[in-house]
Enzyme design. Structure first.
Site, mmCIF file in Angstrom:
data_model
loop_
_atom_site.group_PDB
_atom_site.id
_atom_site.type_symbol
_atom_site.label_atom_id
_atom_site.label_comp_id
_atom_site.label_asym_id
_atom_site.label_seq_id
_atom_site.Cartn_x
_atom_site.Cartn_y
_atom_site.Cartn_z
ATOM 1 N N GLU A 296 3.336 30.959 76.883
ATOM 2 C CA GLU A 296 3.866 29.698 76.337
ATOM 3 C C GLU A 296 5.388 29.783 76.359
ATOM 4 O OE1 GLU A 296 2.513 28.028 72.618
ATOM 5 O OE2 GLU A 296 0.480 28.807 72.934
ATOM 6 N N GLU B 201 -1.353 33.597 69.101
ATOM 7 C CA GLU B 201 -0.306 33.738 68.073
ATOM 8 C C GLU B 201 -0.855 34.249 66.739
ATOM 9 O OE1 GLU B 201 2.111 30.164 67.856
ATOM 10 O OE2 GLU B 201 2.882 30.504 69.878
HETATM 11 O O1 AHR Z 1 2.236 24.591 72.544
HETATM 12 C C1 AHR Z 1 2.234 24.124 71.243
HETATM 13 C C2 AHR Z 1 1.933 25.194 70.203
HETATM 14 O O2 AHR Z 1 2.987 26.108 70.158
HETATM 15 C C3 AHR Z 1 0.719 26.046 70.459
HETATM 16 O O3 AHR Z 1 -0.417 25.469 69.962
HETATM 17 C C4 AHR Z 1 1.026 27.298 69.720
HETATM 18 O O4 AHR Z 1 0.415 28.418 70.289
HETATM 19 C C5 AHR Z 1 2.537 27.367 69.719
HETATM 20 O O5 AHR Z 1 3.039 27.645 68.472
#
Ligand code: AHR
Length: 518
Positions: free
Chosen positions: A323, A205
């Site tokens: 994610e 990210e």
């Molecule tokens: O999964 C939780 C968090 O969400 C992770 O650390 C991050 O990459 C995202 O913003």
């Protein structure tokens, strides 16, 4: 008194006989509206379903690693300190790949802190989540855990505060057989054979201002490109994932284009992240919320094609949706331990439907996360239990393989803003080896079943179909250590010919494995 009761029964029965054949009651009208059709043609292939779309993610956050997969002091753990119940649950989920060590955490993580004798490993401040990291769980422990649960490791390197050298040295530590500084260090640390880590993420990210070492697309593109070259210089067989969009408040389309302009020749995947939630307590809005992720997939697929067209590269570039989840209640709270309900499980089934529908380009996806932190598996000191979202993921990961097929779906719709949202969210695939159709249907209707004609356009259905249903009495039903209100139930039905009619219950996710004839 008895006479009166009998009279009432007789009147009700006569009334039923009078109106039933005419199909004119309010309920019957609704039943007609709530009718759908799904036309399946096994020749209309979208792409091979990659098992990696049923992946997961573990981060050094809250009780995911410590107290989740690793708890050396627990009587429930094995000789390595791994929770045996979590290993068992992970195997039930049939998890093919697990991303580690973050997430936001990785952007301040220095992997060399987590190798060698544990008593010498430093305790560091983690600025992503505000914990102290004692580094007792590091690279070698993670690989041992992956081998134990039989899953592929997927490492994410630190492109926040980390350096190019750190990234390439990590590949050397993991993948070179012997005879170099870092490979010999691994051997000294007790691992004679290389870890052979194939999947590597180029940062996490980096488009988000919340990220340690956040960069512009240009700055990240340059840095990630040089890092990628060094990492591939150590091991040309690794697969790289460039950090795609996660910050949809910014110009995320430009971000994806920019990073691919730099890295299209180097990478195998571009990542996407998306979380959703029911903040307004608006069930129908929430049910449609995966629509945004689907749009992001389509747009990113276009950008990939556009960037590929500028090069000589023949190999495709895919999307790793590394994610995704429902996350809004425990966001930012200590531990981020969401307790999921039935509507969340339906949304997870919709995410999975979406990955199957885009099987040609989505070749990896990772539910964030595996244990305790926004997770399907929840541990206590005494044992572990399954959250509602466990069940759709387990069904997909254990059954939904083969070729995704493009099916015609005619479903009643509901109105949301200017859009019409189909009540039925569907994915279909054909498993040639098993000669079976895998039909996944989320009925988003809150109170009505939807009677559906399932029609085969090529060959007939023939045999016993298995039906799995994830449902509960109420959309807000949650599971706990003592109650599994939402779980999978199964039944079999006989199918023959070119049509099966099935009634998908209100607020349910159903998977039907339909055998085909010759
Ligand atoms: O999964 C939780 C968090 O969400 C992770 O650390 C991050 O990459 C995202 O913003």
């Amino acid at each position: 008194m008895i006479k009166k009761t009998r009279l009432i029964i007789r009147i009700s029965f006569t009334f039923y006989l009078l109106i039933a054949p005419g199909l004119i009651t309010k309920n019957n009208l609704q039943a007609q509206t709530n009718h759908a059709r799904i036309k399946l043609d096994i020749e209309r292939e979208v792409g091979e379903i990659d098992k990696m779309i049923y992946g997961n993610f573990v981060e050094h956050l809250g009780r995911c690693i410590y107290g989740g997969i690793y708890e050396p002091d627990s009587p429930l753990s094995d000789q390595h300190g791994f929770r045996k119940d979590v290993i068992q649950a992970t195997k039930e989920l049939n998890v093919p790949i697990v991303r580690w060590p973050g997430g936001n955490f990785v952007s301040g993580y220095h992997w060399q802190d987590g190798i060698g004798p544990k008593e010498l490993r430093p305790v560091r401040m983690d600025l992503a989540w505000g914990y102290r990291e004692n580094n007792s769980f590091g690279t070698d422990e993670y690989i041992d855990w992956c081998r134990e649960v039989d899953t592929e490791p997927y490492f994410c390197v630190n492109l926040g505060t980390g350096t190019m050298d750190e990234a390439r040295n990590w590949v050397e530590y993991c993948n070179i057989d012997k005879g170099t500084y870092f490979s010999d260090l691994r051997i000294k640390n007790g691992h004679r054979l290389p870890h052979k880590v194939i999947y590597w993420g180029l940062g996490n990210e980096v488009d988000g201002s919340w990220q340690m070492g956040h960069k512009s697309g240009e700055d990240y593109g340059k840095f990630a490109l040089e890092t990628a070259k060094l990492m591939k210089g150590i091991d040309k067989n690794i697969k790289l994932v460039v950090s795609g969009s996660s910050n949809y408040g910014g110009d995320w389309i430009k971000w994806n284009r920019t990073v691919l302009e730099y890295l299209i020749e180097q990478v195998d995947y571009i990542s996407l992240h998306n979380y959703t939630g029911n903040r307004n307590n608006n069930y129908y809005e929430f049910m449609a919320s995966t629509g945004f992720a689907e749009k992001a997939i389509k747009i990113t697929e276009g950008i990939i094609q556009s960037e590929l067209s500028k090069t000589e590269r023949k190999k495709p570039v895919y999307i790793a949706f590394d994610e995704y989840n429902v996350w809004y209640r425990a966001k930012g709270e200590e531990g981020n331990e969401e307790v999921y309900n039935l509507e969340d499980a339906l949304v997870i089934a919709s995410y999975l439907n979406m990955f199957v529908r885009h099987a040609n380009v989505v070749k990896m996806a990772n539910l964030a996360q595996l244990v305790n932190v926004i997770a399907p598996i929840f541990t206590t000191k005494e044992g572990s239990w399954y959250q509602t979202i466990f069940y759709p993921l387990a069904l997909f990961a254990n059954n939904c393989y083969g070729k995704a097929i493009d099916s015609y779906v005619e479903s009643p719709v509901y109105q949301l803003d200017e859009k019409e949202i189909p009540y039925l969210d569907v994915s279909t695939s054909f498993n040639k080896e098993k000669n079976e159709i895998i039909l996944n249907v989320v009925n988003r209707h809150k109170d009505q079943p939807i009677v559906t004609d399932i029609l085969s356009q090529f060959r007939s259905f023939d045999g016993k179909a298995t039906v799995y249903e994830v449902n509960g009495n109420d959309i807000k039903d949650q599971n706990s250590a003592t109650k599994q209100l939402v779980k999978t139930k199964s039944l079999t039905i006989d199918v023959k010919g070119e049509k099966v009619t099935y009634s998908f219950p209100a607020h349910s996710y159903t998977m039907i494995l339909i055998p085909m004839g010759d």
